[in-house]
Design a protein around this motif. Structure first.
Motif, PDB file in Angstrom:
ATOM      1  N   HIS A   1      -2.624  17.594  41.667  1.00 11.86           N
ATOM      2  CA  HIS A   1      -1.986  17.933  40.432  1.00 11.86           C
ATOM      3  C   HIS A   1      -0.577  18.569  40.302  1.00 11.86           C
ATOM      4  O   HIS A   1      -0.423  19.387  40.897  1.00 11.86           O
ATOM      5  CB  HIS A   1      -3.018  18.497  39.479  1.00 11.86           C
ATOM      6  N   LEU A   2       0.406  17.927  39.323  1.00 17.55           N
ATOM      7  CA  LEU A   2       1.565  18.598  38.996  1.00 17.55           C
ATOM      8  C   LEU A   2       1.524  19.227  37.563  1.00 17.55           C
ATOM      9  O   LEU A   2       0.862  18.354  36.534  1.00 17.55           O
ATOM     10  CB  LEU A   2       2.686  17.537  38.910  1.00 17.55           C
ATOM     11  N   HIS A   3       1.804  20.505  37.408  1.00 24.30           N
ATOM     12  CA  HIS A   3       1.728  21.360  36.167  1.00 24.30           C
ATOM     13  C   HIS A   3       2.642  20.473  34.866  1.00 24.30           C
ATOM     14  O   HIS A   3       3.677  20.209  35.163  1.00 24.30           O
ATOM     15  CB  HIS A   3       2.297  22.415  36.356  1.00 24.30           C
ATOM     16  N   ARG A   4       1.918  20.044  33.955  1.00 23.93           N
ATOM     17  CA  ARG A   4       2.661  19.503  32.703  1.00 23.93           C
ATOM     18  C   ARG A   4       1.976  20.233  31.576  1.00 23.93           C
ATOM     19  O   ARG A   4       1.001  20.321  31.330  1.00 23.93           O
ATOM     20  CB  ARG A   4       2.261  18.118  33.010  1.00 23.93           C
ATOM     21  N   GLU A   5       3.235  20.540  30.625  1.00 22.50           N
ATOM     22  CA  GLU A   5       2.708  21.062  29.390  1.00 22.50           C
ATOM     23  C   GLU A   5       3.868  21.099  28.498  1.00 22.50           C
ATOM     24  O   GLU A   5       4.951  20.568  28.869  1.00 22.50           O
ATOM     25  CB  GLU A   5       2.250  22.633  29.548  1.00 22.50           C
ATOM     26  N   LYS A   6       3.658  21.240  27.318  1.00 16.48           N
ATOM     27  CA  LYS A   6       4.767  20.847  26.341  1.00 16.48           C
ATOM     28  C   LYS A   6       5.904  22.072  26.609  1.00 16.48           C
ATOM     29  O   LYS A   6       5.630  23.140  26.953  1.00 16.48           O
ATOM     30  CB  LYS A   6       4.171  21.490  24.930  1.00 16.48           C
ATOM     31  N   TYR A   7       7.186  21.300  26.552  1.00 16.78           N
ATOM     32  CA  TYR A   7       8.260  22.167  26.904  1.00 16.78           C
ATOM     33  C   TYR A   7       8.549  21.987  28.240  1.00 16.78           C
ATOM     34  O   TYR A   7       9.475  22.869  28.895  1.00 16.78           O
ATOM     35  CB  TYR A   7       8.634  23.196  26.195  1.00 16.78           C
ATOM     36  N   ILE A   8       7.288  21.996  29.147  1.00  9.77           N
ATOM     37  CA  ILE A   8       7.768  22.190  30.593  1.00  9.77           C
ATOM     38  C   ILE A   8       7.479  20.525  31.293  1.00  9.77           C
ATOM     39  O   ILE A   8       6.295  20.299  31.574  1.00  9.77           O
ATOM     40  CB  ILE A   8       6.803  23.204  31.317  1.00  9.77           C
ATOM     41  N   ALA A   9       8.520  19.887  31.580  1.00  9.25           N
ATOM     42  CA  ALA A   9       8.237  18.550  31.985  1.00  9.25           C
ATOM     43  C   ALA A   9       8.023  18.606  33.225  1.00  9.25           C
ATOM     44  O   ALA A   9       7.468  17.605  33.817  1.00  9.25           O
ATOM     45  CB  ALA A   9       9.765  17.933  31.553  1.00  9.25           C
ATOM     46  N   LYS A  10       8.587  19.416  34.332  1.00  8.34           N
ATOM     47  CA  LYS A  10       8.484  19.486  35.571  1.00  8.34           C
ATOM     48  C   LYS A  10       8.141  20.892  36.027  1.00  8.34           C
ATOM     49  O   LYS A  10       8.855  21.630  36.246  1.00  8.34           O
ATOM     50  CB  LYS A  10       9.690  18.985  36.543  1.00  8.34           C
ATOM     51  N   GLY A  11       6.638  20.962  35.833  1.00  8.87           N
ATOM     52  CA  GLY A  11       6.203  22.464  36.171  1.00  8.87           C
ATOM     53  C   GLY A  11       5.966  22.552  37.778  1.00  8.87           C
ATOM     54  O   GLY A  11       5.514  23.682  38.049  1.00  8.87           O
ATOM     55  N   GLY A  12       6.034  21.854  38.603  1.00  8.59           N
ATOM     56  CA  GLY A  12       5.513  21.781  39.843  1.00  8.59           C
ATOM     57  C   GLY A  12       4.112  21.668  40.277  1.00  8.59           C
ATOM     58  O   GLY A  12       3.414  21.641  39.274  1.00  8.59           O
ATOM     59  N   PRO A  13       3.782  21.936  41.451  1.00  8.96           N
ATOM     60  CA  PRO A  13       2.626  21.518  41.896  1.00  8.96           C
ATOM     61  C   PRO A  13       1.472  22.483  41.418  1.00  8.96           C
ATOM     62  O   PRO A  13       2.040  23.734  41.689  1.00  8.96           O
ATOM     63  CB  PRO A  13       2.607  21.424  43.649  1.00  8.96           C
ATOM     64  N   ASP A  14       0.332  22.398  41.130  1.00  8.06           N
ATOM     65  CA  ASP A  14      -0.504  23.584  40.663  1.00  8.06           C
ATOM     66  C   ASP A  14      -1.997  23.082  41.105  1.00  8.06           C
ATOM     67  O   ASP A  14      -2.619  23.353  40.703  1.00  8.06           O
ATOM     68  CB  ASP A  14      -0.602  24.019  39.350  1.00  8.06           C
ATOM     69  N   GLY A  15      -2.155  22.112  42.004  1.00 11.15           N
ATOM     70  CA  GLY A  15      -3.262  21.492  42.481  1.00 11.15           C
ATOM     71  C   GLY A  15      -4.321  22.657  43.261  1.00 11.15           C
ATOM     72  O   GLY A  15      -3.701  23.154  44.261  1.00 11.15           O
ATOM     73  N   GLY A  16      -5.373  22.783  42.805  1.00  9.99           N
ATOM     74  CA  GLY A  16      -6.446  23.868  43.445  1.00  9.99           C
ATOM     75  C   GLY A  16      -6.987  23.311  44.759  1.00  9.99           C
ATOM     76  O   GLY A  16      -7.247  22.187  45.242  1.00  9.99           O
ATOM     77  N   ASP A  17      -7.624  24.258  45.463  1.00  6.57           N
ATOM     78  CA  ASP A  17      -8.294  23.908  46.636  1.00  6.57           C
ATOM     79  C   ASP A  17      -9.748  23.210  46.205  1.00  6.57           C
ATOM     80  O   ASP A  17     -10.334  23.855  45.245  1.00  6.57           O
ATOM     81  CB  ASP A  17      -8.373  25.168  47.474  1.00  6.57           C
ATOM     82  N   GLY A  18     -10.251  22.681  47.345  1.00  7.97           N
ATOM     83  CA  GLY A  18     -11.692  22.064  47.274  1.00  7.97           C
ATOM     84  C   GLY A  18     -12.713  23.053  47.646  1.00  7.97           C
ATOM     85  O   GLY A  18     -12.358  24.134  48.145  1.00  7.97           O
ATOM     86  N   GLY A  19     -13.957  23.052  47.188  1.00  8.73           N
ATOM     87  CA  GLY A  19     -14.926  24.080  47.457  1.00  8.73           C
ATOM     88  C   GLY A  19     -15.394  23.650  48.758  1.00  8.73           C
ATOM     89  O   GLY A  19     -15.634  22.616  49.277  1.00  8.73           O
ATOM     90  N   ARG A  20     -16.069  24.778  49.307  1.00  8.11           N
ATOM     91  CA  ARG A  20     -16.751  24.617  50.534  1.00  8.11           C
ATOM     92  C   ARG A  20     -18.277  23.833  50.490  1.00  8.11           C
ATOM     93  O   ARG A  20     -18.811  24.006  49.378  1.00  8.11           O
ATOM     94  CB  ARG A  20     -17.175  25.926  51.250  1.00  8.11           C
ATOM     95  N   GLY A  21     -18.524  23.141  51.388  1.00  8.36           N
ATOM     96  CA  GLY A  21     -19.580  22.245  51.362  1.00  8.36           C
ATOM     97  C   GLY A  21     -20.860  23.358  51.761  1.00  8.36           C
ATOM     98  O   GLY A  21     -20.807  24.359  52.285  1.00  8.36           O
TER      99      GLY A  21
END
Length: 332
Positions: free
Chosen positions: A25-45
């Motif tokens: 995921h790439l961070h997106r919100e109002k007034y921030i068009a290019k917020g950079g990567p904010d993808g979280g980690d997957g959980g342990r099995g």
């Protein structure tokens, strides 16, 4: 415990959970068009865990559970949110259970303490999200790690009975009768060999509300260490007993010879079993008069390498003295 409810050998297939994949995921919100990567980690099995439970005496609760699966880890999401870990699958077993790899027959571990936990199939680790891979030269990585796959394996659960006293003897030596008289156990009793096909456990009540556990092991035959008769099926149960109580009937052709055959079978199966304390009971002694007892005692005093006692389960002879002797051996 009835013989039909005693299950001491179970095979099963276990699967841990997959690790969740990391988010791109790439961070997106109002007034921030290019917020950079904010993808979280997957959980342990989820892990598959074997846990000791001192309230269990048998593997019967696992008899029809041949497939054990743990939960998969959740995927990562936006805002560097880590996915939830997969649910662990916990398999409770009685103390004295040995876990083997079915394919190789190697022992993985043993459970001997209440609450002890061992992982038999480890859950896959979750993949890292794309924010971990951000750098000065790559500020918007659009990739993340996948989760590590699950582990699968076939395992065998073997229960080795944990008892204070194990009854050892040839078939039809009177072991089940003795257990039924000393405890509340109700083993199958009949006048033919191999009446007992599985170990029976009973609690012997002693003075001042004290007690100890006695196990009736299926009868040994000559060659059992090589698998004859019930072979390895019962010999493994004797390994866990603190005291070995040899039962030899008074009408045996040669009491000393029977004892030596029994000891030799144990030695051939596992020499360490000879380090255990041993005691010999001459069962069915109600058929002997005092003169015959005296003659047999003369022979045993000379040739038998163990202490011995005359008892009769049916006539209730010598049983109090036997309990006193066993209690003293256990507590010395």
């Amino acid at each position: 415990m009835t013989e039909g409810n005693f299950v001491d050998y179970v095979k099963m297939h276990v699967s841990s959970g997959n690790g969740g994949k990391g988010s791109t995921h790439l961070h997106r919100e109002k007034y921030i068009a290019k917020g950079g990567p904010d993808g979280g980690d997957g959980g342990r099995g989820g892990h598959v865990i074997i846990k000791g439970n001192s309230n269990l005496w048998t593997l019967i609760h696992l008899k029809f559970k041949r497939h054990i699966k743990a939960g998969h880890g959740e995927h990562g999401s936006s805002g560097r949110s880590t996915g939830a870990d997969g649910e662990d699958a916990i398999v409770e077993v009685p103390l004295g259970t040995v876990i083997r790899d079915t394919e190789t027959n190697d022992i993985l571990f043993e459970i001997t303490e209440d609450g002890e936990e061992k992982i038999v199939a480890e859950g896959g680790k979750g993949g890292r999200g794309n924010w971990h891979f951000k750098s000065s030269t790559n500020q918007t990585p659009r990739y993340a790690q996948p989760g590590i796959p699950q582990q699968e394996r076939n395992i065998t659960l073997e229960l080795k009975v944990l008892a204070d006293v194990g009854l050892v003897g040839f078939p039809n030596a009177g072991k089940s009768t003795l257990l039924s008289v000393l405890t509340a156990a109700k083993p199958k009793i009949a006048d033919y060999e191999f009446t007992t096909l599985k170990p029976n456990l009973g609690i012997v009540e002693y003075r001042d509300f004290q007690s100890f556990v006695m196990a009736d092991i299926p009868g040994i035959i000559e060659g059992a260490a090589e698998g004859k008769g019930l072979g390895y099926y019962f010999l493994r149960h004797i390994e866990r007993n603190s005291i070995l109580l040899f039962l030899i009937p008074a009408d045996a052709k040669d009491i000393v010879e029977q004892y030596e055959i029994l000891v030799d079978e144990l030695r051939r199966y596992n020499p360490e079993m000879l380090d255990k304390e041993r005691f010999v009971c001459i069962s069915k002694s109600d058929m002997l008069d005092e003169e015959l007892k005296s003659e047999i005692s003369t022979i045993l005093d000379k040739d038998l390498e163990s202490d011995y006692m005359f008892i009769s389960s049916v006539a209730q002879q010598g049983l109090t003295e036997l309990k006193d002797k066993l209690w003293k051996m256990l507590n010395d």
